[in-house]
Write an enzyme that holds these catalytic residues in place. Structure first.
Site, PDB file in Angstrom:
ATOM      1  N   LYS A 174     -30.504 -85.413 -40.349  1.00  0.00           N
ATOM      2  CA  LYS A 174     -31.180 -85.204 -41.643  1.00  0.00           C
ATOM      3  C   LYS A 174     -32.399 -86.118 -41.725  1.00  0.00           C
ATOM      4  O   LYS A 174     -32.356 -87.276 -41.310  1.00  0.00           O
ATOM      5  CB  LYS A 174     -30.217 -85.480 -42.809  1.00  0.00           C
ATOM      6  CG  LYS A 174     -29.088 -84.440 -42.889  1.00  0.00           C
ATOM      7  CD  LYS A 174     -28.258 -84.634 -44.145  1.00  0.00           C
ATOM      8  CE  LYS A 174     -27.018 -83.765 -44.144  1.00  0.00           C
ATOM      9  NZ  LYS A 174     -27.128 -82.531 -44.930  1.00  0.00           N
ATOM     10  N   ASP A 227     -12.748 -86.475 -43.015  1.00  0.00           N
ATOM     11  CA  ASP A 227     -13.801 -85.462 -42.914  1.00  0.00           C
ATOM     12  C   ASP A 227     -15.194 -86.054 -43.160  1.00  0.00           C
ATOM     13  O   ASP A 227     -16.151 -85.684 -42.486  1.00  0.00           O
ATOM     14  CB  ASP A 227     -13.516 -84.350 -43.942  1.00  0.00           C
ATOM     15  CG  ASP A 227     -14.495 -83.189 -43.844  1.00  0.00           C
ATOM     16  OD1 ASP A 227     -14.775 -82.753 -42.712  1.00  0.00           O
ATOM     17  OD2 ASP A 227     -14.982 -82.732 -44.901  1.00  0.00           O
ATOM     18  N   HIS A 232     -19.920 -89.274 -41.502  1.00  0.00           N
ATOM     19  CA  HIS A 232     -21.226 -89.320 -42.166  1.00  0.00           C
ATOM     20  C   HIS A 232     -21.459 -90.610 -42.969  1.00  0.00           C
ATOM     21  O   HIS A 232     -22.511 -91.225 -42.879  1.00  0.00           O
ATOM     22  CB  HIS A 232     -21.396 -88.115 -43.095  1.00  0.00           C
ATOM     23  CG  HIS A 232     -21.051 -86.800 -42.446  1.00  0.00           C
ATOM     24  ND1 HIS A 232     -21.382 -86.503 -41.152  1.00  0.00           N
ATOM     25  CD2 HIS A 232     -20.402 -85.703 -42.918  1.00  0.00           C
ATOM     26  CE1 HIS A 232     -20.955 -85.277 -40.842  1.00  0.00           C
ATOM     27  NE2 HIS A 232     -20.354 -84.775 -41.905  1.00  0.00           N
ATOM     28  N   LYS A 322     -24.331 -81.139 -55.987  1.00  0.00           N
ATOM     29  CA  LYS A 322     -24.397 -81.337 -54.534  1.00  0.00           C
ATOM     30  C   LYS A 322     -25.496 -82.365 -54.285  1.00  0.00           C
ATOM     31  O   LYS A 322     -26.675 -82.122 -54.580  1.00  0.00           O
ATOM     32  CB  LYS A 322     -24.734 -80.000 -53.868  1.00  0.00           C
ATOM     33  CG  LYS A 322     -25.214 -80.085 -52.441  1.00  0.00           C
ATOM     34  CD  LYS A 322     -24.090 -79.934 -51.447  1.00  0.00           C
ATOM     35  CE  LYS A 322     -24.595 -80.010 -50.011  1.00  0.00           C
ATOM     36  NZ  LYS A 322     -23.676 -80.644 -49.108  1.00  0.00           N
TER      37      LYS A 322
HETATM   38  C1  BG6 Z   1     -19.090 -81.531 -42.738  1.00  0.00           C
HETATM   39  C2  BG6 Z   1     -17.746 -81.525 -43.392  1.00  0.00           C
HETATM   40  O1  BG6 Z   1     -19.121 -82.431 -41.668  1.00  0.00           O
HETATM   41  O2  BG6 Z   1     -20.074 -81.914 -43.698  1.00  0.00           O
HETATM   42  C3  BG6 Z   1     -17.725 -80.596 -44.588  1.00  0.00           C
HETATM   43  O3  BG6 Z   1     -16.764 -81.106 -42.450  1.00  0.00           O
HETATM   44  C4  BG6 Z   1     -18.837 -80.936 -45.543  1.00  0.00           C
HETATM   45  O4  BG6 Z   1     -16.479 -80.653 -45.257  1.00  0.00           O
HETATM   46  C5  BG6 Z   1     -20.170 -81.034 -44.806  1.00  0.00           C
HETATM   47  O5  BG6 Z   1     -18.900 -79.911 -46.511  1.00  0.00           O
HETATM   48  C6  BG6 Z   1     -21.265 -81.551 -45.720  1.00  0.00           C
HETATM   49  O6  BG6 Z   1     -22.477 -81.444 -45.044  1.00  0.00           O
HETATM   50  P1  BG6 Z   1     -23.838 -81.273 -45.835  1.00  0.00           P
HETATM   51  O7  BG6 Z   1     -24.887 -81.281 -44.786  1.00  0.00           O
HETATM   52  O8  BG6 Z   1     -23.727 -79.968 -46.575  1.00  0.00           O
HETATM   53  O9  BG6 Z   1     -23.909 -82.444 -46.779  1.00  0.00           O
END
Ligand code: BG6
Length: 454
Positions: A174, A227, A232, A322
């Site tokens: 990103k 997850d 992340h 989001k």
């Molecule tokens: C993924 C997870 O790695 O990242 C998902 O497995 C999650 O559960 C996603 O929804 C989120 O990614 P982004 O790029 O939409 O923030």
């Protein structure tokens, strides 16, 4: 003859049609991939290439550029667990390649298949250990705890050289996450104040409005801690807390990130786990599941630079919006503490998604004939200036793989330490609270920590 061959295992899965095919199409259209590129999509079903692409287009919510994809994609029917089927695949790949062809073998499949497919790829001679023109790409999850991750990794090292292995954490692709080191190390004003004498706390947040989107099988075994936090959020944390690397080559950067993870401690009194109301009604979720879809916790990085600074990590599904962002909050000035005014602290906002950019929250006098104060934000917004041109994470990751650049991929020791951190938290696992909306969680966090995570 092709200069680039990408073989996708698991080519009918959701990652392929949502992320990989759109990224390949965009890159090819922008001439970022070699003219002579071949994508071999492997699948069990009997399809012609056109039928395969139409099927993917129907599954994808975004429009797939079939015109571009039909120039590069060939569908190849094959049972990927059948070792005998690999001879045909090998013949096909060989028919396209010359001595310098770059080959990417992309495993867009579940980790339970990693050992078998890695074995077949190796035994069939498709990928030869040590041939750096051939790379193998894995998507998370790398296991579900430290010991399973170790087992996967040891298996990989039997078949491939570490230099051939690319482990994806798509957050690293990103734009603003790539930009963290630039913001920190190429701006005197931030470099000078990046320590526990001026930073009050760091908040690392990734919120989603979606639920589990039909991924019950995976998600119920995983939960938000494994997850999102293991991958992340800990990647973001290490980029924020790391020291200046010796160089910006991949290994030097990773060495610094690893030191952060080595000094990471979790405050178990701070743990809040939640499960969204309705999770138990999702298709294929057991009705007594205790899996968390929300996590909040406080951690500390015990390095001289960050000792004592709380790092708040928060991630969850079915929340208010989001959004992924990092908030660095600074201490008040001594003057500010004396005044009885509604002043805010300064904050540096690193906005990752859906907006990418940087914001700086300052106190300012309300203009005009008043002495009132207001909080203002200086904002640099990347996608505001580049409407329609936003580069998606997977585009950057594919380009880096083609170019042998490993900085944006995770090294084994990063994963090992992240799992160690998660395993420690798991010892304090408790039943999640059921939440109907985000405000309930915010109130709990405020009660527990006095922090406002809004
Ligand atoms: C993924 C997870 O790695 O990242 C998902 O497995 C999650 O559960 C996603 O929804 C989120 O990614 P982004 O790029 O939409 O923030």
């Amino acid at each position: 003859m092709m200069d680039l061959i990408i073989v996708i295992f698991g080519s009918t899965g959701d990652l392929t049609f949502r992320k990989l095919l759109p990224a390949i199409a965009r890159l090819y259209r922008k001439n970022q991939l070699p003219e002579q590129t071949k994508v071999i999509a492997l699948g069990r079903k009997k399809f012609s290439t056109d039928e395969y692409l139409e099927n993917m287009a129907n599954l994808s919510s975004a429009k797939l550029d079939l015109n571009t994809l039909s120039k590069v994609v060939s569908y190849h029917q094959m049972e990927i667990t059948d070792i005998l089927a690999y001879q045909n695949l090998l013949d096909l790949v060989n028919s396209f390649k010359h001595e310098q062809t770059r080959e990417l073998y992309y495993l867009a499949i579940g980790p339970e298949l990693f050992p078998e497919i890695s074995n077949h790829i190796n035994v069939s001679g498709l990928v030869k250990i040590g041939n750096l023109n051939q790379s193998i790409i894995f998507e998370k999850p790398f296991g579900h705890d430290l010991s399973s991750a170790k087992a996967i990794n040891e298996m990989l090292w039997n078949y491939f050289d570490e230099k051939q292995i690319y482990r994806i954490d798509h957050y690293l692709g990103k734009e603003m996450i790539q930009n963290i080191m630039m913001v920190r190390f190429a701006n005197r004003i931030f470099e000078e104040i990046w320590h526990n004498r001026t930073i009050k706390n760091v908040k690392i947040i990734s919120k989603e409005t979606d639920g589990i989107l039909g991924r019950a099988g995976y998600y119920d075994q995983s939960g938000a801690l494994r997850d999102m936090i293991q991958s992340h959020l800990l990647q973001m944390l290490s980029l924020i807390a790391m020291e200046v690397p010796l160089s910006y080559f991949s290994d030097d950067v990773k060495n610094e990130k690893v030191k952060v993870l080595n000094h990471l401690h979790f405050d178990h009194d701070s743990l809040i786990l939640g499960q969204y109301d309705g999770y138990l009604n999702e298709h294929n979720i057991p009705n007594d599941s205790k899996t968390e879809t929300f996590v909040f916790l406080r951690a500390y990085v015990n390095t001289p630079r960050f000792k004592g600074v709380p790092f708040y990590l928060m991630s969850g599904k079915k929340l208010d919006t989001k959004e992924s962002l990092i908030i660095i909050e600074f201490e008040e000035t001594s003057e500010q503490r004396k005044w009885d005014l509604p002043l805010s602290t300064n904050k540096l906002l690193i906005k990752i998604d859906p907006k990418d950019g940087v914001g700086l929250v300052l106190n300012s006098k309300v203009p005009g004939l008043t002495d009132n104060v207001e909080q203002v934000e200086l904002e640099y917004c990347i996608n505001c200036n580049a409407v329609g041109n936003k580069t998606e994470a997977y585009e950057k990751l594919i380009i880096d793989m083609v170019g042998h650049h490993k900085t944006l991929f995770t090294r084994w020791d990063e994963i090992e330490l992240s799992w160690h951190f998660i395993d420690t938290i798991k010892k304090y696992q408790k039943d999640p609270v059921i939440y109907k909306n985000f405000d309930e969680l915010l109130a709990m966090i405020k009660d527990l920590t006095k922090e406002d995570m809004k």
